[in-house]
Design a protein around this motif. Structure first.
Motif, PDB file in Angstrom:
ATOM      1  N   GLU A  57      24.632 -41.383  51.652  1.00 48.35           N
ATOM      2  CA  GLU A  57      24.595 -42.590  52.493  1.00 48.35           C
ATOM      3  C   GLU A  57      24.278 -42.228  53.938  1.00 48.35           C
ATOM      4  O   GLU A  57      23.475 -42.902  54.592  1.00 48.35           O
ATOM      5  N   ASN A  58      24.910 -41.173  54.432  1.00 44.86           N
ATOM      6  CA  ASN A  58      24.709 -40.807  55.832  1.00 44.86           C
ATOM      7  C   ASN A  58      23.366 -40.137  56.073  1.00 44.86           C
ATOM      8  O   ASN A  58      22.762 -40.356  57.121  1.00 44.86           O
ATOM      9  N   LEU A  86      20.770 -42.556  56.958  1.00 40.48           N
ATOM     10  CA  LEU A  86      20.851 -43.122  58.310  1.00 40.48           C
ATOM     11  C   LEU A  86      20.315 -42.184  59.385  1.00 40.48           C
ATOM     12  O   LEU A  86      20.021 -42.621  60.494  1.00 40.48           O
ATOM     13  N   LEU A 121      28.634 -45.443  66.304  1.00 34.55           N
ATOM     14  CA  LEU A 121      27.265 -45.127  65.898  1.00 34.55           C
ATOM     15  C   LEU A 121      27.032 -45.452  64.429  1.00 34.55           C
ATOM     16  O   LEU A 121      27.975 -45.471  63.632  1.00 34.55           O
ATOM     17  N   PRO A 122      25.772 -45.663  64.032  1.00 30.61           N
ATOM     18  CA  PRO A 122      25.467 -45.970  62.633  1.00 30.61           C
ATOM     19  C   PRO A 122      25.525 -44.718  61.747  1.00 30.61           C
ATOM     20  O   PRO A 122      24.508 -44.153  61.335  1.00 30.61           O
ATOM     21  N   PHE A 123      26.723 -44.282  61.494  1.00 34.02           N
ATOM     22  CA  PHE A 123      27.034 -43.162  60.616  1.00 34.02           C
ATOM     23  C   PHE A 123      28.348 -43.565  59.968  1.00 34.02           C
ATOM     24  O   PHE A 123      29.266 -44.006  60.652  1.00 34.02           O
ATOM     25  N   ILE A 124      28.436 -43.445  58.654  1.00 35.19           N
ATOM     26  CA  ILE A 124      29.574 -44.000  57.937  1.00 35.19           C
ATOM     27  C   ILE A 124      30.681 -42.952  57.805  1.00 35.19           C
ATOM     28  O   ILE A 124      30.596 -42.037  56.985  1.00 35.19           O
ATOM     29  N   LEU A 134      18.554 -43.699  68.697  1.00 37.16           N
ATOM     30  CA  LEU A 134      18.853 -45.117  68.884  1.00 37.16           C
ATOM     31  C   LEU A 134      18.053 -45.652  70.060  1.00 37.16           C
ATOM     32  O   LEU A 134      17.984 -45.019  71.111  1.00 37.16           O
ATOM     33  N   LEU A 150      20.670 -38.790  65.254  1.00 40.05           N
ATOM     34  CA  LEU A 150      20.398 -40.226  65.262  1.00 40.05           C
ATOM     35  C   LEU A 150      19.602 -40.552  66.518  1.00 40.05           C
ATOM     36  O   LEU A 150      19.982 -40.146  67.615  1.00 40.05           O
ATOM     37  N   ASP A 160      17.886 -39.394  61.371  1.00 37.94           N
ATOM     38  CA  ASP A 160      16.465 -39.153  61.591  1.00 37.94           C
ATOM     39  C   ASP A 160      16.074 -37.740  61.184  1.00 37.94           C
ATOM     40  O   ASP A 160      14.934 -37.489  60.826  1.00 37.94           O
ATOM     41  N   THR A 168      20.080 -47.537  74.040  1.00 39.31           N
ATOM     42  CA  THR A 168      21.502 -47.241  74.189  1.00 39.31           C
ATOM     43  C   THR A 168      21.810 -46.465  75.461  1.00 39.31           C
ATOM     44  O   THR A 168      22.951 -46.138  75.712  1.00 39.31           O
TER      45      THR A 168
END
Length: 149
Positions: free
Chosen positions: A19-20, A23, A9-12, A44, A42, A25, A47
């Protein structure tokens, strides 16, 4: 969704809180007895079976860094390397462990969850999967945090 040994998933994982948050919502901080978690959502597109899919992520924060990423399951069609682990399709903890071992993975089986020590992943069938930042946790620290005494 089919989870693998890489966080999808788009989470670092290992990224900063800022930063997170950028990303996510929506998010909030959960104050605990021994620290704080970042809890976020998040959304998406494309998916899952629906056009939109929401995932809840909970991360332990250490030194302004997100050192874990636990994904709480939100639907029934969830697998890990093809093995069902979702709320409606999961096998028992023991049968899930057997299926993962049959794929050549090292698995530590506990009462409610599974630990994949080579990949720094914990799984509680029916509920969640958690990825641990290998650059933050040593093997010993990971096992100390995850394996019940």
């Amino acid at each position: 969704m089919n989870f693998t040994t890489e966080f999808p998933l788009p989470f670092i994982l290992g990224g900063t809180v800022e930063e997170n948050i950028a990303l996510l919502d929506d998010y909030f901080f959960n104050e605990k007895g021994s620290g704080t978690d970042l809890e976020g959502f998040l959304v998406l597109d494309g998916t899952g079976d629906d056009d939109e899919n929401m995932w809840k992520i909970v991360s332990i924060i250490e030194e302004d860094t997100c050192v874990t990423a636990r994904v709480d399951f939100n639907n029934s069609n969830i697998t890990f390397l093809g093995v069902p682990i979702g709320p409606d399709n999961s096998l028992s903890v023991e049968k899930t462990a057997e299926a993962l071992k049959a794929q050549g993975l090292t698995v530590i089986t506990q009462e409610y969850d599974l630990i994949l020590p080579e990949h720094f992943i914990t799984i509680e069938p029916y509920d969640w999967i958690c990825y641990w930042d290998k650059t933050y946790w040593s093997q010993d620290e990971f096992l100390e945090e995850t394996v019940d005494p």
